[in-house]
Design a protein around this motif. Structure first.
Motif, PDB file in Angstrom:
ATOM      1  N   VAL A   7      16.776  38.641  63.687  1.00  0.00           N
ATOM      2  CA  VAL A   7      16.869  39.663  62.831  1.00  0.00           C
ATOM      3  C   VAL A   7      18.366  39.844  62.643  1.00  0.00           C
ATOM      4  N   VAL A   8      18.834  40.106  61.475  1.00  0.00           N
ATOM      5  CA  VAL A   8      20.456  40.715  61.412  1.00  0.00           C
ATOM      6  C   VAL A   8      20.309  42.198  60.534  1.00  0.00           C
ATOM      7  N   GLY A   9      21.448  42.868  60.913  1.00  0.00           N
ATOM      8  CA  GLY A   9      21.466  44.144  60.282  1.00  0.00           C
ATOM      9  C   GLY A   9      22.935  44.931  60.591  1.00  0.00           C
ATOM     10  N   ASN A  10      22.910  46.266  60.688  1.00  0.00           N
ATOM     11  CA  ASN A  10      24.053  46.987  60.743  1.00  0.00           C
ATOM     12  C   ASN A  10      23.800  48.105  61.674  1.00  0.00           C
ATOM     13  N   GLY A  11      24.814  48.492  62.152  1.00  0.00           N
ATOM     14  CA  GLY A  11      24.748  49.954  62.873  1.00  0.00           C
ATOM     15  C   GLY A  11      26.137  50.478  63.101  1.00  0.00           C
TER      16      GLY A  11
END
Length: 386
Positions: free
Chosen positions: A55-59
């Motif tokens: 999974v890839v994403g942002n925070g």
């Protein structure tokens, strides 16, 4: 036909019946949901998932993109292009990530990483100051949007394998376009303005981004956006009415026929959008995405059935609510973000929602083994007699 052959066929039919009777039990699915963490921040959002469950994403831990290991296990930061922030948009089955990052000069540029998120390469622009990557296929072809020379306009782009080269995809006779998704044939979908300003329509291209076909709109709406495309050439997105003052109104999720410009509604409620599709034609998206004072939810569309993911028992029991689902892989694993009861900071949390295939009951195993044994005995007897 000999009696032995007839008997064999009868037993085979009986065994096939027993096997068929076991299929519903084996195919019945429960669900599990896990939070992916925040890396020390107060929120995280998941943006894409590959078939390994990476999974890839942002925070906002340090305002950088993240990548996980298989099945969402472990979360680590990606690099930047010299600036302080990066954002991940998509991931392919090799773990190559596409997204965008601030450079050391403060410009925003599209990037591609190596396998498993290692390293980061600047994809450049179409002659302007900025570019953003939104999608990547399994050959490393990247699509997105870039400003053109002199920042006169912004246009959709496609690259070659592994992000090499950047080609302007043009528009649907309007001023601007953006590409959001690409399949392994290089077919691209996104949105473009048209000559009927200020309307914007979803589009699909041919292989390797060649040609751009208008997907038009649903039910006389003025606008549409193509959000994702699978390897059959099915496009999903949403259609509705848009203006600069009120935003989108009366939005409805759509799906196209494979490789064609025929789109139809998914049967979801008004004010819904489709954001992702896998190769089985399963679709995820959001409900009440543009509704004021409404409770946001997420849906799964599969074989004509729509499931409200926020109402699944494991989701409710774990304290999750107001889900946004934006990705689904070919194993049916779904990612997005939502509110988790009691989470520190109160921000959104990235989640991984996975189907669990039920294991057949012991009695079913016994019946199958008995059937196999009986069939094997009859086969041996038949060859001895013949």
């Amino acid at each position: 036909m000999s009696k032995n052959l007839s008997r064999l066929k009868c037993i085979t039919i009986s065994f096939t019946g027993m096997l068929a009777a076991s299929i519903p039990a084996a195919a019945a699915a429960e669900w599990s949901i896990v939070g992916l963490g925040t890396l020390g921040g107060t929120y995280s959002v998941a943006q894409a998932i590959n078939d390994s469950g990476q999974v890839v994403g942002n925070g906002n831990g340090v305002d950088r993109a993240f990548i996980t290991g298989a099945n969402g296990i472990g979360m680590s930061y990606l690099d930047t292009l010299g600036g302080t922030r990066s954002f991940a948009s998509d991931i392919n089955n090799a773990g190559q990530v596409a997204g965008y990052s601030f450079t050391d000069t403060g410009d925003l540029h599209a990037f591609i990483t190596g396998p498993n998120g290692v390293g980061m390469s600047d994809l450049g622009t179409l002659g302007g100051d900025y570019s953003i990557a939104y999608g990547i296929n399994n050959f490393g072809q990247v699509v997105g949007v870039s400003s053109t020379a002199g920042n006169a306009a912004y246009h959709a782009f496609i690259t070659g394998p592994n992000g090499v080269g950047m080609t302007d995809l043009g528009t649907l006779s309007g001023d601007y376009s953006a590409a959001y998704s690409i399949n392994d044939s290089g077919q691209v979908t996104g949105v473009s303005s048209t000559s009927d300003a200020p309307a914007q329509h979803a589009f699909i291209t041919g292989a390797n981004g060649i040609g751009m076909t208008d997907l038009t709109t649903l039910n006389g709406a003025t606008d549409s956006i193509g959000r994702a495309i699978n390897n059959s050439g099915q496009v999903v997105g949403f259609s509705g009415f848009y203006n600069d003052f009120t935003g989108y109104q009366l939005v409805e999720a759509f799906i196209s026929d494979a490789g064609s410009s025929n789109i139809s509604g998914l049967g979801t409620p008004i004010d819904s959008r489709a954001d992702a599709i896998n190769d089985m034609g399963q679709v995820v998206g959001g409900i009440n995405s543009y509704c004021d004072n409404c409770i946001r939810s997420a849906f799964l569309y599969s074989e004509g059935t729509i499931t409200d993911l926020s109402l699944l028992a494991p989701v409710v029991e774990a304290g999750w609510s107001e889900l946004s689902a934006v990705g689904i892989n070919n194993h049916g694993q779904i990612i997005g973000w939502g509110h988790l009861e009691g989470a520190p900071g109160g921000g959104s949390r990235a989640f991984l929602l996975s189907p669990i295939v039920a294991v057949p009951e012991p009695a079913t195993y016994a019946m199958l083994l008995a059937g196999l044994g009986l069939l094997g005995f009859v086969l041996r007897r038949r060859y001895q007699i013949v």
